[in-house]
Design a protein around this motif. Sequence first.
Motif, PDB file in Angstrom:
ATOM      1  N   LEU A  90       0.710  -1.226  -0.077  1.00  0.00           N
ATOM      2  CA  LEU A  90       0.016  -0.085   0.087  1.00  0.00           C
ATOM      3  C   LEU A  90       0.866   1.315   0.103  1.00  0.00           C
ATOM      4  N   GLN A  91       0.359   2.352  -0.729  1.00  0.00           N
ATOM      5  CA  GLN A  91       1.218   3.483  -0.461  1.00  0.00           C
ATOM      6  C   GLN A  91       0.843   4.266   0.558  1.00  0.00           C
ATOM      7  N   PHE A  92       1.757   4.949   1.297  1.00  0.00           N
ATOM      8  CA  PHE A  92       1.526   5.963   2.316  1.00  0.00           C
ATOM      9  C   PHE A  92       0.579   7.218   1.580  1.00  0.00           C
ATOM     10  N   ASP A  93      -0.016   8.093   2.642  1.00  0.00           N
ATOM     11  CA  ASP A  93      -0.671   9.316   2.223  1.00  0.00           C
ATOM     12  C   ASP A  93       0.483  10.338   2.079  1.00  0.00           C
ATOM     13  N   GLU A  94       0.025  11.604   1.543  1.00  0.00           N
ATOM     14  CA  GLU A  94       0.838  12.740   1.612  1.00  0.00           C
ATOM     15  C   GLU A  94       1.564  13.044   3.019  1.00  0.00           C
ATOM     16  N   GLN A  95       2.540  13.206   3.094  1.00  0.00           N
ATOM     17  CA  GLN A  95       3.214  13.834   4.487  1.00  0.00           C
ATOM     18  C   GLN A  95       4.154  14.932   4.044  1.00  0.00           C
ATOM     19  N   LYS A  96       4.340  15.622   5.333  1.00  0.00           N
ATOM     20  CA  LYS A  96       5.200  16.779   5.228  1.00  0.00           C
ATOM     21  C   LYS A  96       6.592  16.630   5.333  1.00  0.00           C
ATOM     22  N   PHE A  97       7.387  17.365   4.260  1.00  0.00           N
ATOM     23  CA  PHE A  97       8.816  16.793   4.217  1.00  0.00           C
ATOM     24  C   PHE A  97       9.683  17.571   5.335  1.00  0.00           C
ATOM     25  N   GLU A  98      10.459  16.503   6.179  1.00  0.00           N
ATOM     26  CA  GLU A  98      11.116  17.009   7.106  1.00  0.00           C
ATOM     27  C   GLU A  98      12.850  16.869   6.740  1.00  0.00           C
ATOM     28  N   ASN A  99      13.801  17.861   6.627  1.00  0.00           N
ATOM     29  CA  ASN A  99      14.950  17.548   6.038  1.00  0.00           C
ATOM     30  C   ASN A  99      15.778  16.649   7.086  1.00  0.00           C
ATOM     31  N   GLY A 100      16.147  15.613   6.424  1.00  0.00           N
ATOM     32  CA  GLY A 100      16.802  14.608   7.204  1.00  0.00           C
ATOM     33  C   GLY A 100      15.994  13.582   7.849  1.00  0.00           C
ATOM     34  N   GLY A 101      14.711  13.637   7.801  1.00  0.00           N
ATOM     35  CA  GLY A 101      13.854  12.965   8.478  1.00  0.00           C
ATOM     36  C   GLY A 101      13.331  11.787   7.737  1.00  0.00           C
ATOM     37  N   PHE A 102      12.902  10.687   8.175  1.00  0.00           N
ATOM     38  CA  PHE A 102      12.348   9.426   7.458  1.00  0.00           C
ATOM     39  C   PHE A 102      10.916   9.644   7.116  1.00  0.00           C
ATOM     40  N   THR A 103      10.874   9.511   6.003  1.00  0.00           N
ATOM     41  CA  THR A 103       9.313   9.414   5.175  1.00  0.00           C
ATOM     42  C   THR A 103       8.678   8.149   4.761  1.00  0.00           C
ATOM     43  N   PRO A 104       7.686   7.315   5.434  1.00  0.00           N
ATOM     44  CA  PRO A 104       7.400   6.319   4.946  1.00  0.00           C
ATOM     45  C   PRO A 104       6.471   6.419   3.533  1.00  0.00           C
ATOM     46  N   LEU A 105       6.992   5.561   2.623  1.00  0.00           N
ATOM     47  CA  LEU A 105       6.268   5.423   1.338  1.00  0.00           C
ATOM     48  C   LEU A 105       5.544   4.220   1.098  1.00  0.00           C
TER      49      LEU A 105
ATOM     50  N   TRP B 220       3.573  -8.710  11.926  1.00  0.00           N
ATOM     51  CA  TRP B 220       4.813  -8.253  11.449  1.00  0.00           C
ATOM     52  C   TRP B 220       4.151  -7.550   9.981  1.00  0.00           C
ATOM     53  N   TRP B 221       5.249  -6.464   9.535  1.00  0.00           N
ATOM     54  CA  TRP B 221       5.092  -5.836   8.301  1.00  0.00           C
ATOM     55  C   TRP B 221       6.615  -4.937   8.286  1.00  0.00           C
ATOM     56  N   TYR B 222       6.585  -4.534   6.858  1.00  0.00           N
ATOM     57  CA  TYR B 222       7.701  -3.795   6.772  1.00  0.00           C
ATOM     58  C   TYR B 222       7.212  -2.293   6.143  1.00  0.00           C
ATOM     59  N   VAL B 223       7.990  -1.202   6.450  1.00  0.00           N
ATOM     60  CA  VAL B 223       7.751  -0.045   5.889  1.00  0.00           C
ATOM     61  C   VAL B 223       9.117   0.456   5.210  1.00  0.00           C
ATOM     62  N   VAL B 224       8.754   0.633   4.039  1.00  0.00           N
ATOM     63  CA  VAL B 224       9.953   1.371   2.944  1.00  0.00           C
ATOM     64  C   VAL B 224       9.684   2.680   2.941  1.00  0.00           C
ATOM     65  N   GLY B 225      10.761   3.333   2.870  1.00  0.00           N
ATOM     66  CA  GLY B 225      10.835   5.025   2.819  1.00  0.00           C
ATOM     67  C   GLY B 225      12.062   5.484   2.578  1.00  0.00           C
ATOM     68  N   VAL B 226      12.147   6.919   2.627  1.00  0.00           N
ATOM     69  CA  VAL B 226      13.199   7.490   2.199  1.00  0.00           C
ATOM     70  C   VAL B 226      13.667   8.638   3.121  1.00  0.00           C
ATOM     71  N   GLU B 227      14.771   8.955   3.104  1.00  0.00           N
ATOM     72  CA  GLU B 227      15.606  10.074   3.813  1.00  0.00           C
ATOM     73  C   GLU B 227      16.271  10.903   2.917  1.00  0.00           C
ATOM     74  N   ILE B 228      15.871  12.423   2.937  1.00  0.00           N
ATOM     75  CA  ILE B 228      16.238  13.371   2.209  1.00  0.00           C
ATOM     76  C   ILE B 228      16.846  14.201   2.944  1.00  0.00           C
ATOM     77  N   LYS B 229      18.145  14.505   2.712  1.00  0.00           N
ATOM     78  CA  LYS B 229      19.025  15.552   3.529  1.00  0.00           C
ATOM     79  C   LYS B 229      19.484  16.580   2.651  1.00  0.00           C
ATOM     80  N   ILE B 230      19.206  17.694   3.101  1.00  0.00           N
ATOM     81  CA  ILE B 230      19.723  18.778   2.250  1.00  0.00           C
ATOM     82  C   ILE B 230      20.669  19.718   3.078  1.00  0.00           C
ATOM     83  N   LYS B 231      22.033  19.738   2.758  1.00  0.00           N
ATOM     84  CA  LYS B 231      23.007  20.289   3.298  1.00  0.00           C
ATOM     85  C   LYS B 231      23.314  21.768   2.999  1.00  0.00           C
ATOM     86  N   GLU B 232      23.422  22.739   3.991  1.00  0.00           N
ATOM     87  CA  GLU B 232      23.689  24.146   3.483  1.00  0.00           C
ATOM     88  C   GLU B 232      25.089  24.292   3.373  1.00  0.00           C
TER      89      GLU B 232
END
Length: 222
Positions: free
Chosen positions: A158-173, A210-222
């Motif tokens: 299943l696809q997760f709903d729209e979520q707010k982006f947090e720099n360096g945080g994990f976002t489930p997809l 049990w279940w798996y969550v696959v997500g992403v971490e996007i980190k923008i460095k200044e």
Amino acid sequence: MELLKNTISTIVVSLAVYMGGTAVAQNMTPTKVDAEDVINMLNFAGYNLYSFDTRSIKFDKQKDRNCKVKFKAYLYERGKEPKRIEEFTRVVGVQNYAPEKLIVGSRRVKNDSVINVYTNAYGFMSQWAELKLRPTEYEGEKYVGRALQLDKYDVMTLQFDEQKFENGGFTPLMLIYPPYKGEDGFYRFCVWEGAFDAKMDNRVFEYLDWWYVVGVEIKIKE
């Protein structure tokens, strides 16, 4: 009287023509296959794919040095802390811009004990990785849906709903979960309507072992 007869005759002829025309029009006309047809076939064959628009993530080239994208997977078990799957975690790229789109999907072969997970960040790179599955020991024949395709390593995504982006945080997809036994004793594959986000408070999680969550971490460095 003659006028009435003619009127009735005209109506009868018109109905006959209409009915005949309707019968002739009930054909199966060849048409082109569209994208939805292809997607349905791929889903049936074990492929699932989800897309996320990330163009709202701002990257300021005047102050930001780079953007790092890392896909991760976590294993959840009832009553335990989430466990990160180390073999899955990879940095898919470092660029001087943020990705415009993220793609995550899966491929599974019936009765296979692994699921192949596909991840892609536009402008970075793609990768495949494996996640191990656990068997479902069905008791009797109490299950709802997919009866003819049932196998002990069956899972759904299943696809997760729209979520707010947090720099360096994990976002489930994407969620990967097995069939579960409901209160009525029947095995099910569906989830309840309502929010499906990082809080994971959908009722389905009350029943999963049990279940798996696959997500992403996007980190923008200044």
